[in-house]
Write a protein that holds these residues in place. Structure first.
Motif, mmCIF file in Angstrom:
data_model
loop_
_atom_site.group_PDB
_atom_site.id
_atom_site.type_symbol
_atom_site.label_atom_id
_atom_site.label_comp_id
_atom_site.label_asym_id
_atom_site.label_seq_id
_atom_site.Cartn_x
_atom_site.Cartn_y
_atom_site.Cartn_z
ATOM 1 N N MET A 80 0.854 -1.190 0.000
ATOM 2 C CA MET A 80 0.000 0.000 0.000
ATOM 3 C C MET A 80 0.890 1.239 0.000
ATOM 4 O O MET A 80 1.733 1.413 0.879
ATOM 5 C CB MET A 80 -0.917 0.010 1.234
ATOM 6 N N LEU A 81 0.705 2.068 -1.009
ATOM 7 C CA LEU A 81 1.425 3.335 -1.104
ATOM 8 C C LEU A 81 0.539 4.431 -0.533
ATOM 9 O O LEU A 81 -0.613 4.594 -0.960
ATOM 10 C CB LEU A 81 1.762 3.640 -2.563
ATOM 11 N N MET A 82 1.063 5.177 0.440
ATOM 12 C CA MET A 82 0.323 6.285 1.035
ATOM 13 C C MET A 82 1.087 7.570 0.743
ATOM 14 O O MET A 82 2.206 7.765 1.228
ATOM 15 C CB MET A 82 0.180 6.075 2.544
ATOM 16 N N ALA A 83 0.508 8.429 -0.084
ATOM 17 C CA ALA A 83 1.209 9.635 -0.533
ATOM 18 C C ALA A 83 0.512 10.887 -0.012
ATOM 19 O O ALA A 83 -0.699 11.070 -0.173
ATOM 20 C CB ALA A 83 1.284 9.667 -2.058
ATOM 21 N N ASP A 84 1.298 11.748 0.599
ATOM 22 C CA ASP A 84 0.837 13.036 1.110
ATOM 23 C C ASP A 84 0.660 13.997 -0.076
ATOM 24 O O ASP A 84 1.606 14.240 -0.827
ATOM 25 C CB ASP A 84 1.889 13.571 2.090
ATOM 26 N N VAL A 85 -0.552 14.526 -0.260
ATOM 27 C CA VAL A 85 -0.807 15.468 -1.353
ATOM 28 C C VAL A 85 -1.223 16.836 -0.816
ATOM 29 O O VAL A 85 -1.883 17.623 -1.504
ATOM 30 C CB VAL A 85 -1.879 14.923 -2.329
ATOM 31 N N LEU A 122 -3.249 2.315 -3.448
ATOM 32 C CA LEU A 122 -2.836 3.712 -3.247
ATOM 33 C C LEU A 122 -3.817 4.448 -2.346
ATOM 34 O O LEU A 122 -5.034 4.324 -2.496
ATOM 35 C CB LEU A 122 -2.754 4.430 -4.601
ATOM 36 N N ILE A 123 -3.248 5.218 -1.412
ATOM 37 C CA ILE A 123 -4.033 6.157 -0.608
ATOM 38 C C ILE A 123 -3.398 7.530 -0.774
ATOM 39 O O ILE A 123 -2.213 7.711 -0.478
ATOM 40 C CB ILE A 123 -4.043 5.776 0.889
ATOM 41 N N LEU A 124 -4.161 8.495 -1.290
ATOM 42 C CA LEU A 124 -3.721 9.886 -1.335
ATOM 43 C C LEU A 124 -4.419 10.606 -0.189
ATOM 44 O O LEU A 124 -5.642 10.507 -0.037
ATOM 45 C CB LEU A 124 -4.092 10.543 -2.669
ATOM 46 N N PHE A 125 -3.650 11.343 0.616
ATOM 47 C CA PHE A 125 -4.245 11.985 1.790
ATOM 48 C C PHE A 125 -3.743 13.406 1.992
ATOM 49 O O PHE A 125 -2.637 13.763 1.594
ATOM 50 C CB PHE A 125 -3.969 11.149 3.050
ATOM 51 N N PHE A 152 -3.819 14.309 -9.778
ATOM 52 C CA PHE A 152 -4.883 14.456 -8.780
ATOM 53 C C PHE A 152 -4.810 15.822 -8.090
ATOM 54 O O PHE A 152 -3.743 16.267 -7.670
ATOM 55 C CB PHE A 152 -4.807 13.343 -7.726
ATOM 56 N N GLN A 153 -5.967 16.469 -7.986
ATOM 57 C CA GLN A 153 -6.059 17.767 -7.313
ATOM 58 C C GLN A 153 -6.813 17.587 -5.988
ATOM 59 O O GLN A 153 -8.008 17.322 -5.990
ATOM 60 C CB GLN A 153 -6.799 18.774 -8.203
#
Length: 288
Positions: A80-85, A122-125, A152-153
């Protein structure tokens, strides 16, 4: 960017990161992250040096000579990739924004997992869950993940690492390899990290810019907080101001390192103008 530009960028990142994962990372990744256990593969004749505890007595009796059971590692894992956006990821003064490096690291890890036939999600947070893509296999799935990382915006520009970890614990029931990629300019996530790391193999990958470590002396400068939108006139010529900022930055760094260590999670730090390849390889080799 229009669709054509996005596809070009996806292709560019695919070529770069896939080459890295194929030639550098896949072997180290395989060695660093073990499967869930051993599964039966076959029965073969006993050879000198084999463990007698693995003798298959039924087959041995049938053929009147010793045979043993052979087991192999069950390799299929979930990454699981967790990316800070959040807004702070759009900062950069060297060769790239932090978000660009976050995207490249996530893409490289995704292709490395694909080489080992693992699932990737993927989790974008930000301070909320912006996007969740459930784990799946396949190249098209990885390319979708890269596309989301690029275009992603987010709805919010703030950060809440704890909220992201809480969502992770709720959505993934089985153990997973987790890469949490952020600048970690936040705190208050120790409790949720402790709970999540009991179930999952978590690594925090901190991406930062050289200008974040120390405030340069540039006189009076108008600065805007990327996460709140607040604008202030800052006297960077003041030694006291620069020391206060450095104290604030070091406190966030210390919290990140000590919290992850206490919770038994891994840590990697890479600057935007450094080779994240070198940093990740060193981390994998140390684990293996």
């Amino acid at each position: 960017m229009d669709t054509k530009d996005i596809l070009k960028k996806v292709r560019k990142i695919e070529i770069k990161t896939r080459r890295l994962s194929n030639h550098i990372f896949s072997g180290e990744y395989h060695s660093s992250f073990k499967g869930r256990g051993m599964t039966f593969a076959e029965v073969r004749q006993y050879q000198f040096g084999d463990d007698v505890r693995n003798i298959d007595w039924n087959v041995t009796a049938r053929y009147n000579e010793p045979y043993i059971k052979v087991f192999e590692e069950e390799r299929e894992l979930t990454m699981m990739l967790m990316a800070d956006v959040s807004g702070s990821e759009s900062f950069g003064t060297q060769n790239a924004f932090k978000r660009d490096i976050v995207t490249e690291i996530a893409a490289t890890m995704a292709f490395s997992a694909t080489q080992n036939n693992d699932k990737i999600g993927l989790i974008l947070f930000s301070d909320q869950i912006e996007l969740y893509i459930p784990p799946k296999k396949g190249k098209s799935h990885v390319l979708r993940i890269i596309r989301e990382l690029i275009e992603f915006q987010p709805k919010s520009r703030k950060t809440d690492v704890g909220q992201a970890l809480k969502f992770l614990s709720g959505v993934l029931k089985k153990r997973a390899i987790v890469f949490l990629i952020s600048d970690f300019m936040a705190d208050g996530y120790e409790h949720t990290l402790k709970l999540a790391s009991k179930k999952h193999d978590i690594t925090g990958v901190r991406v930062y810019d050289a200008r974040e470590e120390k405030m340069p002396d540039l006189g009076l400068v108008q600065m805007t907080d990327a996460e709140t939108g607040e604008t202030l006139l800052v006297n960077t010529g003041s030694k006291k101001v620069r020391l206060e900022y450095e104290k604030y930055y070091q406190a966030k760094l210390k919290y990140f390192q000590e919290t992850f260590n206490r919770c038994g999670a891994g840590v990697v730090s890479t600057r935007t103008d450094e080779s994240y390849v070198t940093k990740l390889l060193g981390y994998f080799k140390a684990r293996a």
